[in-house]
Design an enzyme around this catalytic site. Structure first.
Site, PDB file in Angstrom:
ATOM      1  N   ARG A  23       0.862  -1.194   0.000  1.00 34.75           N
ATOM      2  CA  ARG A  23       0.000   0.000   0.000  1.00 34.75           C
ATOM      3  C   ARG A  23       0.893   1.237   0.000  1.00 34.75           C
ATOM      4  O   ARG A  23       1.967   1.232   0.600  1.00 34.75           O
ATOM      5  CB  ARG A  23      -0.872  -0.029   1.255  1.00 34.75           C
ATOM      6  CG  ARG A  23      -1.903   1.039   1.357  1.00 34.75           C
ATOM      7  CD  ARG A  23      -2.830   0.809   2.566  1.00 34.75           C
ATOM      8  NE  ARG A  23      -3.702  -0.330   2.306  1.00 34.75           N
ATOM      9  CZ  ARG A  23      -3.967  -1.292   3.189  1.00 34.75           C
ATOM     10  NH1 ARG A  23      -3.443  -1.263   4.395  1.00 34.75           N
ATOM     11  NH2 ARG A  23      -4.761  -2.285   2.863  1.00 34.75           N
ATOM     12  N   ASN A  87      -0.639  -0.915  13.287  1.00 42.28           N
ATOM     13  CA  ASN A  87      -0.088  -1.996  12.479  1.00 42.28           C
ATOM     14  C   ASN A  87       1.113  -2.606  13.182  1.00 42.28           C
ATOM     15  O   ASN A  87       2.026  -1.876  13.558  1.00 42.28           O
ATOM     16  CB  ASN A  87       0.402  -1.458  11.129  1.00 42.28           C
ATOM     17  CG  ASN A  87      -0.705  -0.877  10.292  1.00 42.28           C
ATOM     18  OD1 ASN A  87      -1.587  -1.595   9.851  1.00 42.28           O
ATOM     19  ND2 ASN A  87      -0.664   0.427  10.071  1.00 42.28           N
ATOM     20  N   ASP A 120      -6.983  -9.549  12.337  1.00 42.05           N
ATOM     21  CA  ASP A 120      -6.240 -10.228  11.277  1.00 42.05           C
ATOM     22  C   ASP A 120      -5.309 -11.335  11.771  1.00 42.05           C
ATOM     23  O   ASP A 120      -4.281 -11.616  11.143  1.00 42.05           O
ATOM     24  CB  ASP A 120      -5.459  -9.217  10.428  1.00 42.05           C
ATOM     25  CG  ASP A 120      -6.386  -8.188   9.787  1.00 42.05           C
ATOM     26  OD1 ASP A 120      -7.545  -8.544   9.494  1.00 42.05           O
ATOM     27  OD2 ASP A 120      -5.952  -7.051   9.572  1.00 42.05           O
ATOM     28  N   GLU A 123      -5.067 -13.994   9.054  1.00 42.63           N
ATOM     29  CA  GLU A 123      -4.199 -13.551   7.957  1.00 42.63           C
ATOM     30  C   GLU A 123      -2.735 -13.665   8.374  1.00 42.63           C
ATOM     31  O   GLU A 123      -1.886 -14.117   7.593  1.00 42.63           O
ATOM     32  CB  GLU A 123      -4.535 -12.096   7.600  1.00 42.63           C
ATOM     33  CG  GLU A 123      -3.771 -11.555   6.427  1.00 42.63           C
ATOM     34  CD  GLU A 123      -4.119 -10.098   6.109  1.00 42.63           C
ATOM     35  OE1 GLU A 123      -3.522  -9.584   5.158  1.00 42.63           O
ATOM     36  OE2 GLU A 123      -4.943  -9.485   6.815  1.00 42.63           O
TER      37      GLU A 123
END
Length: 177
Positions: A23, A87, A120, A123
């Site tokens: 990103r 994050n 997540d 993931e």
């Protein structure tokens, strides 16, 4: 590499462990840099996903990156209060092109009412196998989740309303010059 200074605009690039670009944020305004940290702001910032999709951030957000901690923090300033998106990621590096870090999937979201959620996890487990995160990497990331939660619980740094207000007000001063 010369550090960007207050009022400069930089690009932020997030990568995955295997080196793929994940990103990109264009035109993040720098509010402060030190030897180990960068504070900036995104406000209606263009974001480009790895698949080419583009979107624009909806609200002002103070962003915090550090060279020693394995997380970065986004404090989103909303009508109902401040929400955080954190994050779990490598410490950042800065080069002539951008501020860069590796995103390790695990995220901690803190809602305006104080509720915390670890996101997540599935993931993370998939990517840990696919990209072969080492045992050491797994340990570092999980230890940094603990550090991050401690910062949240003690309203340290970006998790202090006063901190967010100081940097948001500085942004408004710079924007209105």
């Amino acid at each position: 590499m010369k550090l960007p200074k207050e009022g400069d605009f930089i690009t932020i690039q997030s990568y995955k462990h295997d080196g793929r670009l994940h990103r990109t944020w264009r035109d993040t305004m720098v509010l402060k840099t030190t030897e180990n940290a960068l504070i900036g702001v995104n406000d209606h910032t263009l974001v480009t996903e790895s698949d080419g999709r583009r979107w624009v951030t909806r609200e002002p957000a103070i962003v915090y990156f550090h060279k020693k901690y394995w997380f970065n923090i986004i404090a989103m300033i909303r009508d109902n209060g401040i929400s955080y998106y954190c994050n779990l990621a490598s410490p950042y590096i800065m080069d002539a092109e951008a501020l860069k870090y590796i995103d390790y999937d695990l995220d901690v979201k803190v809602f305006a009412d104080g509720e915390k959620r670890l996101l997540d996890v599935d993931e993370y487990e998939i990517h840990k196998k696919e990209m072969q995160y080492s045992t050491d990497m797994d340990f570092i990331l999980k230890e940094n989740v603990k550090i991050l939660v401690d910062w949240i619980n003690h309203e340290k740094g970006p998790f202090s309303k006063a901190y967010v207000n100081i940097w948001y007000n500085r942004y408004l001063e710079l924007r209105n010059r």
